[in-house]
Design an enzyme around this catalytic site. Structure first.
Site, PDB file in Angstrom:
ATOM      1  N   PHE A   1      -6.665  -1.579  -1.585  1.00 17.96           N
ATOM      2  CA  PHE A   1      -5.969  -2.831  -1.474  1.00 17.96           C
ATOM      3  C   PHE A   1      -4.526  -2.716  -1.708  1.00 17.96           C
ATOM      4  CE2 PHE A   1     -10.232  -3.229  -3.519  1.00 17.96           C
ATOM      5  CZ  PHE A   1     -10.537  -4.408  -2.983  1.00 17.96           C
TER       6      PHE A   1
ATOM      7  N   VAL B   1      -2.781   4.060   5.104  1.00 16.37           N
ATOM      8  CA  VAL B   1      -3.632   3.858   3.926  1.00 16.37           C
ATOM      9  C   VAL B   1      -3.980   5.536   3.778  1.00 16.37           C
ATOM     10  CG1 VAL B   1      -5.721   3.521   3.439  1.00 16.37           C
ATOM     11  CG2 VAL B   1      -4.566   1.781   4.153  1.00 16.37           C
TER      12      VAL B   1
ATOM     13  N   THR C   1     -11.168  -0.966   6.319  1.00 15.56           N
ATOM     14  CA  THR C   1     -11.667  -2.183   5.933  1.00 15.56           C
ATOM     15  C   THR C   1     -12.548  -2.517   7.205  1.00 15.56           C
ATOM     16  OG1 THR C   1      -9.487  -3.083   5.069  1.00 15.56           O
ATOM     17  CG2 THR C   1     -10.902  -4.534   5.888  1.00 15.56           C
TER      18      THR C   1
ATOM     19  N   LYS D   1       1.542  13.232  15.209  1.00 13.80           N
ATOM     20  CA  LYS D   1       1.692  12.937  13.828  1.00 13.80           C
ATOM     21  C   LYS D   1       1.550  14.417  13.080  1.00 13.80           C
ATOM     22  CE  LYS D   1       0.721   8.375  12.397  1.00 13.80           C
ATOM     23  NZ  LYS D   1      -0.376   7.362  12.534  1.00 13.80           N
TER      24      LYS D   1
ATOM     25  N   CYS E   1      -2.914  -6.504   8.151  1.00  9.02           N
ATOM     26  CA  CYS E   1      -4.199  -6.606   7.518  1.00  9.02           C
ATOM     27  C   CYS E   1      -4.713  -8.068   7.467  1.00  9.02           C
ATOM     28  CB  CYS E   1      -4.317  -6.205   6.119  1.00  9.02           C
ATOM     29  SG  CYS E   1      -4.257  -4.533   6.031  1.00  9.02           S
TER      30      CYS E   1
ATOM     31  N   ASP F   1      -6.144  14.149  11.560  1.00  5.14           N
ATOM     32  CA  ASP F   1      -5.722  12.959  12.461  1.00  5.14           C
ATOM     33  C   ASP F   1      -5.826  13.354  13.912  1.00  5.14           C
ATOM     34  OD1 ASP F   1      -4.033  10.212  11.852  1.00  5.14           O
ATOM     35  OD2 ASP F   1      -4.126  10.899  14.004  1.00  5.14           O
TER      36      ASP F   1
ATOM     37  N   LYS G   1       7.349  -7.407   6.974  1.00  7.16           N
ATOM     38  CA  LYS G   1       7.763  -7.564   5.666  1.00  7.16           C
ATOM     39  C   LYS G   1       8.863  -6.642   5.027  1.00  7.16           C
ATOM     40  CE  LYS G   1       5.040  -6.022   2.050  1.00  7.16           C
ATOM     41  NZ  LYS G   1       3.864  -5.666   1.458  1.00  7.16           N
TER      42      LYS G   1
ATOM     43  N   GLU H   1       1.520  -2.434   1.994  1.00  9.78           N
ATOM     44  CA  GLU H   1       2.918  -1.602   2.481  1.00  9.78           C
ATOM     45  C   GLU H   1       4.088  -1.994   1.729  1.00  9.78           C
ATOM     46  OE1 GLU H   1       2.781  -1.626   6.833  1.00  9.78           O
ATOM     47  OE2 GLU H   1       0.502  -1.435   6.716  1.00  9.78           O
TER      48      GLU H   1
HETATM   49  P1  NAD Z   1      -2.918   3.167  10.768  1.00  2.00           P
HETATM   50  O1  NAD Z   1      -2.892   2.490  12.207  1.00  2.00           O
HETATM   51  O2  NAD Z   1      -1.589   3.462  10.244  1.00  2.00           O
HETATM   52  O3  NAD Z   1      -3.555   4.663  10.704  1.00  2.00           O
HETATM   53  C1  NAD Z   1      -4.893   4.907  11.147  1.00  2.00           C
HETATM   54  C2  NAD Z   1      -4.819   6.499  11.714  1.00  2.00           C
HETATM   55  O4  NAD Z   1      -6.043   7.033  12.070  1.00  2.00           O
HETATM   56  C3  NAD Z   1      -3.765   6.774  12.802  1.00  2.00           C
HETATM   57  O5  NAD Z   1      -2.910   7.744  12.449  1.00  2.00           O
HETATM   58  C4  NAD Z   1      -4.963   7.446  13.816  1.00  2.00           C
HETATM   59  O6  NAD Z   1      -4.222   8.267  14.672  1.00  2.00           O
HETATM   60  C5  NAD Z   1      -5.879   7.813  13.305  1.00  2.00           C
HETATM   61  N1  NAD Z   1      -7.299   8.006  13.927  1.00  2.00           N
HETATM   62  C6  NAD Z   1      -7.753   7.119  14.700  1.00  2.00           C
HETATM   63  N2  NAD Z   1      -8.929   7.367  14.910  1.00  2.00           N
HETATM   64  C7  NAD Z   1      -9.125   8.685  14.486  1.00  2.00           C
HETATM   65  C8  NAD Z   1     -10.245   9.380  14.439  1.00  2.00           C
HETATM   66  N3  NAD Z   1     -11.472   9.224  15.477  1.00  2.00           N
HETATM   67  N4  NAD Z   1     -10.193  10.366  14.037  1.00  2.00           N
HETATM   68  C9  NAD Z   1      -9.077  10.791  13.087  1.00  2.00           C
HETATM   69  N5  NAD Z   1      -8.060  10.051  13.121  1.00  2.00           N
HETATM   70  C10 NAD Z   1      -8.114   8.848  13.726  1.00  2.00           C
HETATM   71  O7  NAD Z   1      -3.823   2.446   9.939  1.00  2.00           O
HETATM   72  P2  NAD Z   1      -3.759   2.039   8.398  1.00  2.00           P
HETATM   73  O8  NAD Z   1      -2.626   0.790   8.493  1.00  2.00           O
HETATM   74  O9  NAD Z   1      -3.526   2.938   7.576  1.00  2.00           O
HETATM   75  O10 NAD Z   1      -5.107   1.148   8.225  1.00  2.00           O
HETATM   76  C11 NAD Z   1      -6.338   1.920   8.044  1.00  2.00           C
HETATM   77  C12 NAD Z   1      -7.256   1.062   7.685  1.00  2.00           C
HETATM   78  O11 NAD Z   1      -7.245   0.666   6.322  1.00  2.00           O
HETATM   79  C13 NAD Z   1      -7.717  -0.184   8.476  1.00  2.00           C
HETATM   80  O12 NAD Z   1      -9.039  -0.418   8.503  1.00  2.00           O
HETATM   81  C14 NAD Z   1      -6.843  -1.217   7.560  1.00  2.00           C
HETATM   82  O13 NAD Z   1      -7.397  -2.515   7.683  1.00  2.00           O
HETATM   83  C15 NAD Z   1      -6.925  -0.845   6.136  1.00  2.00           C
HETATM   84  N6  NAD Z   1      -5.992  -1.269   5.304  1.00  2.00           N
HETATM   85  C16 NAD Z   1      -4.915  -1.162   5.522  1.00  2.00           C
HETATM   86  C17 NAD Z   1      -3.961  -1.330   4.562  1.00  2.00           C
HETATM   87  C18 NAD Z   1      -2.386  -1.500   4.978  1.00  2.00           C
HETATM   88  O14 NAD Z   1      -1.474  -2.290   4.199  1.00  2.00           O
HETATM   89  N7  NAD Z   1      -1.997  -0.814   6.268  1.00  2.00           N
HETATM   90  C19 NAD Z   1      -4.204  -1.892   3.257  1.00  2.00           C
HETATM   91  C20 NAD Z   1      -5.427  -1.949   3.056  1.00  2.00           C
HETATM   92  C21 NAD Z   1      -6.571  -1.511   4.144  1.00  2.00           C
END
Ligand code: NAD
Length: 444
Positions: A151, A15, A122, A39, A259, A34, A319, A154
Site C-alpha cells: 500500500f 515496490v 497488485t 538496472k 496505480c 531483475d 505527484k 511513491e
Molecule cells: P516498476 O515498473 O517500478 O518495477 C517492476 C520491476 O520488475 C522492473 O524493474 C522490471 O524490470 C522488473 N521485472 C519485470 N518482469 C520481470 C521478471 N519476469 N523477472 C524479474 N524482474 C522483472 O513497478 P512498481 O511500481 O514497483 O510496481 C510493482 C507492482 O506493485 C505492481 O503490481 C504495482 O501495481 C504494485 N504497486 C505499486 C505501487 C507504487 O506506488 N508504484 C504501490 C503499491 C503496489
C-alpha cells in the site's frame, strides 16, 4: 523454511527496491533480482535507478545485507522465500497484464524446490488461486503462495513501508501466514489475516475507494465553480467530520500515477468479466478523464483561444517527490494544449531539459522562470515545493500575461494576487481564507 536465509525480491522497481531496502533495514539479508540488466548494473555500482526520498541512504546503510543479480539460478540458490514485485500494467482490454508475474512464477517453478511465493504485485482477485492451480498442474507441490499486497505511496514509500496502516496477509494455511508475518517483525501495526482472494480484493477496493474520493471532491469542485462556493473550505468542513476524514479531499486536475488509473480500470474489468456492471467506477474513471482536460477550458476562456498562446506547465511528474510519469495528468494536458495550437513549455525538478518522448512538441527547460518567460499563462500541474514557494513577483515580471491556473489548489491566491498575477484554482467560486490541513491527497 530457513528463517535465517535471505529473502529474494523479484523486480527492483518502486515496490521491489523499497521493500528490499526496508527488509534489509529490519535485519534480513535480501537478494534483489531483475531482468533489467542495466538496472542491476547501476545498483551494483551503488547507484539507485529510481528517485524515492531516503532510498539511496537506506540502501547505502544496509548495503552489507543487500545483493543484486539478473540470474534466477543465483536467486533461487540462495532464497526459499520470494517476494514478487514485478509490474502489472494495464492490457489493451483494461485487465491487468500478468505476463511478467507468469514469467517470474514460471522461472521459479521450473527450478523446483521448496519455495514460499509472496505476491506483492497488485494482481486481480483470483490470480493467487490460478497460480496455485498452475503450480499443482506443473507438479510444483512444494511451492506455496501468499498474497501480501503493498500500500506504499511513491514519495513517502519508506515511511509507508516501515509504518504501514496495516499488513494484509492472504494465505491458505497458518504456517505460511505466520512465516510472512515474521518477516515484518519490528513493525508495529495491525496484521490482517485473510483468504487469498480477500487480500487481493483489499488492495483493489482500497485504491478504488481513494480514487472515488478524489473524483467525488473534483465533482464537488466543479459544482462549486457554478454555485459560487469554495471547494477548499467545503473540503475542510467535510473533513472535520470523523466519518469522512480530511484525506484525499484535495480538488485538482485528477489522479494519475502507476496505480490508481490501472487498478480502478482493472477492478471495473474484473467485475465486468464476472458479469457485474460496476457503475460507480465508470463514473469515477470518466470524471477523472474529464478533470484532466478542464484546465484547457479554463485557459481558453481566459485567453480567448489557445492558437499561438504560450503556456507554461509547472510540474510533469504525477505527484511531487517522485520521478514517475506514469499516467501523469501532465501528459494529457500537454497533448491537448499542443493539439489546440499552443506552444507548451514545461519544467519539473525530476525531468531533464530537452525533448521527452511522452511530451511531443513540448520544450522542457530547467528553471521555472525560463518556462514562464513570455508565457500567456502558467498551469501548476504538480505541487512540488519549489513551485509552491516560487517568487511570483519575478514570475509576473517575465510573463507576457501573468495568469496562473492552480491545478492543485496549493497556492495562496492572495500571495499571487499581491504579486500582480491573475489566479484561478479548481472549484473556487469565491475568494475565501485557505484552510490549513492535510495536503497528501493526490495519489498513492
Ligand atoms: P516498476 O515498473 O517500478 O518495477 C517492476 C520491476 O520488475 C522492473 O524493474 C522490471 O524490470 C522488473 N521485472 C519485470 N518482469 C520481470 C521478471 N519476469 N523477472 C524479474 N524482474 C522483472 O513497478 P512498481 O511500481 O514497483 O510496481 C510493482 C507492482 O506493485 C505492481 O503490481 C504495482 O501495481 C504494485 N504497486 C505499486 C505501487 C507504487 O506506488 N508504484 C504501490 C503499491 C503496489
Amino acid at each position: 523454511m530457513d528463517a535465517a536465509a535471505p529473502i529474494g525480491v523479484v523486480g527492483t522497481g518502486y515496490v521491489g527496491l523499497v521493500s528490499a531496502a526496508c527488509f534489509a533495514h529490519l535485519g534480513h539479508r535480501v537478494v534483489c533480482m531483475d531482468i533489467d540488466a542495466a538496472k542491476i548494473a547501476r545498483l551494483e555500482r551503488g547507484e539507485v535507478p529510481i528517485y524515492e526520498p531516503g532510498l539511496e541512504k537506506l540502501i547505502d546503510d544496509n548495503r552489507a545485507r543487500l545483493s543484486f543479480t539478473t540470474s534466477y539460478d543465483e536467486l533461487l540458490a540462495a532464497c526459499q522465500v520470494l517476494l514478487i514485485a514485478v509490474d502489472t500494467p494495464p492490457s489493451h482490454s483494461g485487465d491487468a497484464d500478468l505476463s511478467r508475474v507468469r514469467h517470474a512464477v514460471g522461472e521459479i517453478a521450473a527450478r523446483g524446490g521448496r519455495r514460499l511465493l509472496i505476491m506483492k504485485s497488485t494482481v486481480p482477485v483470483g490470480t493467487g488461486e490460478k497460480v496455485m492451480a498452475d503450480l499443482e498442474a506443473l507438479g510444483a507441490t512444494s511451492m506455496t503462495y501468499v498474497s501480501n499486497p503493498e500500500f506504499l505511496r511513491e514519495g513517502a514509500a519508506i515511511q509507508d513501508f516501515l509504518e504501514p496502516d496495516r499488513i494484509v496477509i492472504g494465505a491458505t494455511c497458518r504456517e505460511d501466514a505466520d512465516a510472512v508475518e515474521a518477516l515484518y517483525r519490528g513493525i508495529d501495526t495491525d496484521v490482517l489475516h485473510t483468504a487469498v482472494p480477500t487480500a487481493e480484493m483489499v488492495k483493489y477496493a482500497s485504491n478504488a475507494f481513494l480514487a472515488t474520493k478524489i473524483s467525488f471532491i473534483n465533482e464537488i469542485a466543479n459544482v462549486c465553480e457554478h454555485l459560487g462556493a469554495d471547494v477548499r473550505t467545503v473540503a475542510h468542513g467535510m473533513g472535520l467530520d470523523h466519518r469522512i476524514g480530511p484525506h484525499f479531499l484535495q480538488a485538482g486536475i485528477g489522479y494519475g500515477g502507476s496505480c490508481f488509473p490501472k487498478d480502478v480500470q482493472a477492478l471495473k474489468q474484473l467485475a465486468g468479466n464476472s458479469g457485474y456492471h460496476f457503475q460507480l467506477l465508470n463514473a469515477v474513471i470518466e470524471v477523472n478523464a474529464l478533470q484532466k482536460r478542464r484546465v484547457v477550458g479554463k485557459l481558453k476562456q481566459r485567453l480567448g483561444g489557445l492558437r499561438g498562446a504560450t503556456v507554461a506547465l509547472l510540474g510533469l511528474t504525477f505527484k511531487p517527490h517522485t520521478d514517475d510519469l506514469r499516467e501523469a495528468a501532465s501528459i494529457v494536458l500537454a497533448s491537448r494544449l499542443h493539439h489546440e495550437g499552443a506552444l507548451v513549455r514545461a519544467c519539473d525538478p525530476m525531468i531533464d531539459a530537452g525533448a521527452h518522448p511522452l511530451f511531443a512538441g513540448v520544450t522542457i527547460v530547467d528553471e521555472p522562470l525560463a518556462a514562464l518567460e513570455g508565457a500567456d499563462a502558467a498551469v501548476l500541474v504538480t505541487e512540488w515545493p519549489e513551485f509552491i514557494r516560487l517568487d511570483w513577483a519575478a514570475a509576473a515580471a517575465v510573463m507576457r500575461r501573468p495568469l496562473l491556473i492552480d491545478g492543485r489548489n496549493c497556492i495562496d491566491p492572495k500571495v499571487v494576487a499581491a504579486a500582480g498575477m491573475e489566479y484561478e484554482g479548481i472549484g473556487v467560486g469565491e475568494a475565501g481564507p485557505r484552510p490549513t490541513g492535510d495536503r497528501d491527497q493526490v495519489v498513492a
